[in-house]
Design a protein around this motif. Structure first.
Motif, short mmCIF file in Angstrom:
data_model
loop_
_atom_site.label_atom_id
_atom_site.label_comp_id
_atom_site.label_asym_id
_atom_site.label_seq_id
_atom_site.Cartn_x
_atom_site.Cartn_y
_atom_site.Cartn_z
N ALA A 149 21.68 60.25 7.83
CA ALA A 149 20.76 61.32 6.56
C ALA A 149 21.63 62.10 5.26
O ALA A 149 21.49 62.04 4.71
CB ALA A 149 20.45 62.09 7.86
N GLN A 150 23.03 62.70 6.25
CA GLN A 150 24.05 63.16 5.71
C GLN A 150 24.55 61.83 4.36
O GLN A 150 24.59 62.43 3.37
CB GLN A 150 25.42 63.71 6.50
CG GLN A 150 24.66 64.44 7.53
CD GLN A 150 25.66 65.29 8.39
OE1 GLN A 150 26.51 63.85 8.92
NE2 GLN A 150 25.48 66.12 8.67
N ASP A 171 13.42 63.63 14.85
CA ASP A 171 13.15 62.61 15.42
C ASP A 171 14.31 61.32 15.60
O ASP A 171 14.94 61.67 16.39
CB ASP A 171 11.94 62.95 16.01
CG ASP A 171 11.98 61.87 17.25
OD1 ASP A 171 12.44 62.47 17.95
OD2 ASP A 171 10.42 61.59 17.66
N LYS A 172 14.36 61.12 14.42
CA LYS A 172 14.75 59.53 14.24
C LYS A 172 17.11 60.24 13.82
O LYS A 172 17.66 60.07 14.88
CB LYS A 172 15.30 59.32 13.10
CG LYS A 172 15.68 57.40 13.41
CD LYS A 172 15.71 57.15 12.29
CE LYS A 172 15.95 55.16 12.23
NZ LYS A 172 17.51 55.62 12.40
N SER A 173 17.17 61.32 13.53
CA SER A 173 17.89 61.76 13.37
C SER A 173 18.41 62.30 15.16
O SER A 173 20.49 62.89 15.30
CB SER A 173 18.08 62.72 12.10
OG SER A 173 18.07 62.35 10.97
N PRO A 184 16.17 66.95 22.68
CA PRO A 184 14.90 67.46 23.11
C PRO A 184 13.57 66.96 23.11
O PRO A 184 12.88 65.91 22.58
CB PRO A 184 15.09 68.36 21.58
CG PRO A 184 15.41 67.16 20.47
CD PRO A 184 16.72 66.51 21.39
N SER A 185 12.18 67.91 23.03
CA SER A 185 11.57 67.96 23.59
C SER A 185 9.98 67.45 22.74
O SER A 185 10.73 68.56 21.50
CB SER A 185 10.55 68.71 25.00
OG SER A 185 10.59 69.81 24.03
N TRP A 193 11.03 71.66 13.68
CA TRP A 193 10.46 71.19 12.07
C TRP A 193 9.80 72.15 11.46
O TRP A 193 9.98 72.85 10.64
CB TRP A 193 9.85 70.20 12.29
CG TRP A 193 8.72 69.53 11.25
CD1 TRP A 193 7.55 69.80 10.66
CD2 TRP A 193 9.75 68.91 10.38
NE1 TRP A 193 7.26 69.37 9.23
CE2 TRP A 193 8.24 68.47 8.90
CE3 TRP A 193 10.36 68.68 9.09
CZ2 TRP A 193 9.33 68.17 7.88
CZ3 TRP A 193 11.18 67.82 8.65
CH2 TRP A 193 10.52 67.81 7.45
N GLY A 194 9.14 73.00 11.77
CA GLY A 194 8.52 74.24 11.65
C GLY A 194 9.06 75.39 10.95
O GLY A 194 8.97 75.70 9.66
#
Length: 311
Positions: A149-150, A171-173, A184-185, A193-194
């Motif tokens: 991603a970076q 989620d993937k990263s 993380p859950s 994300w929020g």
């Protein structure tokens, strides 16, 4: 004993706002005593410290903000984001709060680079730092291993990837950089994300990511500041972090005299979320060492060895 999470909805109600260079910045304070500045990482926000917030506030005056471009702070679209400006922001916040005592710093990731800049300013007489503890971050550009991603964000098409970044992308990263047993859950990912998506934050990822080449630009000055001594430092590091894990700590021990470092086995890039009890234990032990050294100027601080955490 596990630490209690501060729900994001509660955290947000406790924040305050001030203006920095014309932009709204959200910040939080709690506790009394010596000032402790908490500096978050990329791409998240100050809520990263929520597990540690109350235990630290029971001992110190804790201070944190969502830096410009992060969390609930302003995210101007065409802004030239800079680690140097983020250091200016930290100093402006401390000035607003009337903090004129030397400041202890606990930083993570992107925040490590901001802390390095503040450390260099300390040596230049422009900031008063009492101590600094780094969690996983790219302290040395030569050890920083970029994830996909970076790399995409840094590419000429970074602006496209930035706008396509989604909750699924996060989620993937994060599945790649957290420890295998400490990911993380779904609820935690929703909250993270929020914060990222707030104020249309994904539009500026490709601008925020310029901190990676900026680290190269300032590497010599920042590393020289770390090598100069005078400010007690410790690294507390998740060992299995593919970005800045055990390999970064090894470089730290090569370059920093009397290096004080703690490796957390099985923990990844976000130790304050993955293993907050261990981070708190090792941070408080570091502060106790400082207190012992102050009361006994001939006493030796713990250094030169890697302490292995246990879960």
């Amino acid at each position: 004993m596990p630490l209690t999470e501060i729900p994001l909805r509660i955290w947000r109600t406790r924040g305050q706002t001030f203006r920095f260079n014309g932009h709204a910045v959200r910040y939080w304070t709690a506790g009394e005593g010596e000032p402790l500045l908490l500096i978050h990482g990329f791409p998240t926000a100050s809520w990263d410290w929520n597990f540690l917030w109350q235990p630290l506030a029971n001992r110190y005056r804790v201070i944190a903000c969502d830096m410009l471009g992060f969390g609930d702070s302003a995210k101007p679209l065409r802004h030239q984001y800079s680690l140097i400006e983020q250091a200016d922001l930290q100093q402006a916040l401390l000035q607003r709060l009337g903090q004129d005592r030397p400041v202890h710093v606990l930083a993570h990731n992107y925040g490590d680079s901001v802390a390095q800049e503040l450390l260099a300013r300390h040596l230049e007489g422009r900031f008063a730092m009492a101590s600094c503890v780094f969690l996983n971050g790219g302290l040395f550009p030569e050890t920083h291993r970029k994830v996909l991603a970076q790399k995409l964000l840094l590419s000429p098409l970074g602006w496209v990837f930035s706008r396509l970044f989604s909750r699924g992308s996060l989620d993937k990263s994060f599945s790649e950089i957290f420890g295998p047993d400490t990911r993380p859950s779904e609820s935690e990912l929703d909250d993270l994300w929020g914060l990222i998506a707030a104020n249309k934050g994904t539009r500026i990822f490709h601008r925020l990511i310029r901190y990676i080449p900026e680290r190269v630009e300032h590497r010599e000055r920042w590393v020289a500041a770390m090598q100069a001594g005078g400010v007690p430092m410790r690294v507390i590091d998740g060992a299995v972090d593919p970005i800045s894990g055990a390999h970064m700590v090894e470089r730290y021990r090569q370059l920093i005299p009397d290096a004080d470092s703690v490796l957390l086995p099985g923990i990844g890039h976000y130790p304050q979320l993955e293993a907050p009890v261990l981070v708190l234990r090792h941070y408080l032990a570091f502060r106790e060492t400082l207190g012992a050294a102050q009361s006994d100027p001939h006493g030796a601080a713990l250094s030169g060895t890697i302490q292995w955490g246990s879960g």
